[in-house]
Design an enzyme around this catalytic site. Structure first.
Site, PDB file in Angstrom:
ATOM      1  N   LYS A  17       0.840  -1.214   0.000  1.00  0.00           N
ATOM      2  CA  LYS A  17       0.000   0.000   0.000  1.00  0.00           C
ATOM      3  C   LYS A  17       0.868   1.254   0.000  1.00  0.00           C
ATOM      4  O   LYS A  17       0.666   2.164  -0.799  1.00  0.00           O
ATOM      5  CB  LYS A  17      -0.922   0.050   1.234  1.00  0.00           C
ATOM      6  N   LYS A  39      -3.049   9.017   6.858  1.00  0.00           N
ATOM      7  CA  LYS A  39      -3.049   7.630   7.349  1.00  0.00           C
ATOM      8  C   LYS A  39      -3.814   7.691   8.674  1.00  0.00           C
ATOM      9  O   LYS A  39      -3.249   8.095   9.705  1.00  0.00           O
ATOM     10  CB  LYS A  39      -1.595   7.160   7.525  1.00  0.00           C
ATOM     11  N   GLU A 116      -4.200   6.117   3.248  1.00  0.00           N
ATOM     12  CA  GLU A 116      -3.729   4.725   3.359  1.00  0.00           C
ATOM     13  C   GLU A 116      -4.375   4.056   4.554  1.00  0.00           C
ATOM     14  O   GLU A 116      -4.215   4.492   5.696  1.00  0.00           O
ATOM     15  CB  GLU A 116      -2.198   4.638   3.479  1.00  0.00           C
TER      16      GLU A 116
HETATM   17  P1  GDP Z   1       1.889  -2.127   3.126  1.00  0.00           P
HETATM   18  O1  GDP Z   1       1.974  -2.710   4.495  1.00  0.00           O
HETATM   19  O2  GDP Z   1       0.769  -2.740   2.342  1.00  0.00           O
HETATM   20  O3  GDP Z   1       1.836  -0.625   3.119  1.00  0.00           O
HETATM   21  O4  GDP Z   1       3.225  -2.562   2.353  1.00  0.00           O
HETATM   22  P2  GDP Z   1       4.531  -1.688   2.024  1.00  0.00           P
HETATM   23  O5  GDP Z   1       4.276  -0.758   0.885  1.00  0.00           O
HETATM   24  O6  GDP Z   1       5.080  -1.099   3.261  1.00  0.00           O
HETATM   25  O7  GDP Z   1       5.482  -2.836   1.496  1.00  0.00           O
HETATM   26  C1  GDP Z   1       5.953  -3.847   2.382  1.00  0.00           C
HETATM   27  C2  GDP Z   1       7.450  -4.010   2.212  1.00  0.00           C
HETATM   28  O8  GDP Z   1       7.722  -4.486   0.909  1.00  0.00           O
HETATM   29  C3  GDP Z   1       8.228  -2.701   2.360  1.00  0.00           C
HETATM   30  O9  GDP Z   1       9.462  -2.989   2.960  1.00  0.00           O
HETATM   31  C4  GDP Z   1       8.431  -2.240   0.929  1.00  0.00           C
HETATM   32  O10 GDP Z   1       9.579  -1.459   0.774  1.00  0.00           O
HETATM   33  C5  GDP Z   1       8.555  -3.570   0.207  1.00  0.00           C
HETATM   34  N1  GDP Z   1       8.029  -3.489  -1.149  1.00  0.00           N
HETATM   35  C6  GDP Z   1       6.758  -3.218  -1.484  1.00  0.00           C
HETATM   36  N2  GDP Z   1       6.586  -3.272  -2.803  1.00  0.00           N
HETATM   37  C7  GDP Z   1       7.791  -3.589  -3.318  1.00  0.00           C
HETATM   38  C8  GDP Z   1       8.263  -3.811  -4.645  1.00  0.00           C
HETATM   39  O11 GDP Z   1       7.510  -3.730  -5.632  1.00  0.00           O
HETATM   40  N3  GDP Z   1       9.559  -4.128  -4.776  1.00  0.00           N
HETATM   41  C9  GDP Z   1      10.382  -4.220  -3.719  1.00  0.00           C
HETATM   42  N4  GDP Z   1      11.647  -4.529  -3.928  1.00  0.00           N
HETATM   43  N5  GDP Z   1      10.001  -4.038  -2.462  1.00  0.00           N
HETATM   44  C10 GDP Z   1       8.708  -3.728  -2.266  1.00  0.00           C
HETATM   45 MG    MG Z   2       1.828   0.731   4.670  1.00  0.00          MG
END
Ligand code: GDP
Ligand code: MG
Length: 216
Positions: A17, A39, A116
């Protein structure tokens, strides 16, 4: 605010997200829009809200009105336990008025606000609220971010079915991570048959950002 807000949710926590929202901020920045970020609740906060920090840093590049904001200004409710708000809040209560006040201030300084959520749509917030209730609370359209691992079809359809039942406008996209090498073979064929394809965060942010604007 020129547009309705976009509520970014996912099939689960850690799906992407925050990552996807940052990419969306960049797209709207390129279009000349001043982006606001919100958020409502972040859990698992030690010192500062990490998601809030990432979102605000990106939004500031597009929106000079946020120059003096700190991450506490966009994450009004924070809990230290990394859990659903229902559990992380312990005996405290969720102050929905505070959420609205915080949101209104950000909205008054922005063309579009990206909100978010925490975790996914069915995350319990308190005795009366689930995360999906925030969609209507802030009169938003939805961006659903789904993952690309085996099992993603089931997770995606469950969330899409809820969004359809709620009758809210939504778009969805797949955030592929490096390890999701089997996606094209084991998941994409269904999405092609059912939806004519899948929008990928890694390839289609421009189209996704434009499609979302059409929903607003
Ligand atoms: P959320 O909890 O849904 O907001 O997920 P995040 O956006 O924080 O993503 C979770 C983890 O995966 C974080 O450490 C991000 O940096 C990593 N991450 C998310 N998407 C990608 C991606 O497309 N590529 C890489 N390499 N890391 C990703
Ligand atoms: Mg997040």
């Amino acid at each position: 605010m020129k547009y309705k807000p976009i509520f970014v949710t996912a099939t689960n926590t850690d799906v992407g997200k925050t990552y996807t929202t940052c990419k969306l901020i960049q797209e709207y920045g390129k279009m000349g829009l001043k982006v606001g970020v919100f958020k409502p609740i972040e859990t698992g906060v030690r010192d500062i809200p990490l998601d809030g920090g990432l979102l605000l840093k990106e939004a500031k590049k597009t929106n000079p009105n946020l120059k003096n904001f700190t991450c506490n200004d966009i994450v009004p409710i924070q809990f230290s336990l990394p859990a659903a708000p229902y559990i992380a809040k312990k005996k405290s209560s969720i102050d929905v008025n505070l959420l609205h006040k915080t949101f209104e201030k950000i909205a008054s300084l922005s063309d579009v606000v990206l909100i978010e959520g925490a975790g996914g749509l069915m995350v319990p917030v308190d005795e009366k609220l689930y995360m999906y209730d925030f969609i209507k609370e802030f009169d938003s359209v939805v961006l659903l971010v789904t993952h690309g691992k085996l099992g993603c079809i089931n997770d995606t359809l469950l969330s899409i079915n809820l969004l359809r039942a709620l009758r809210v406008p939504f778009a969805w996209c797949v955030n592929l991570k490096e390890e999701d090498v089997s996606f094209n073979e084991v998941s994409l064929p269904f999405y092609e048959d059912e939806f004519g394809g899948a929008v990928l965060v890694q390839k289609h942010m421009r189209v996704l950002s434009e499609n979302l604007l059409k929903l607003l």
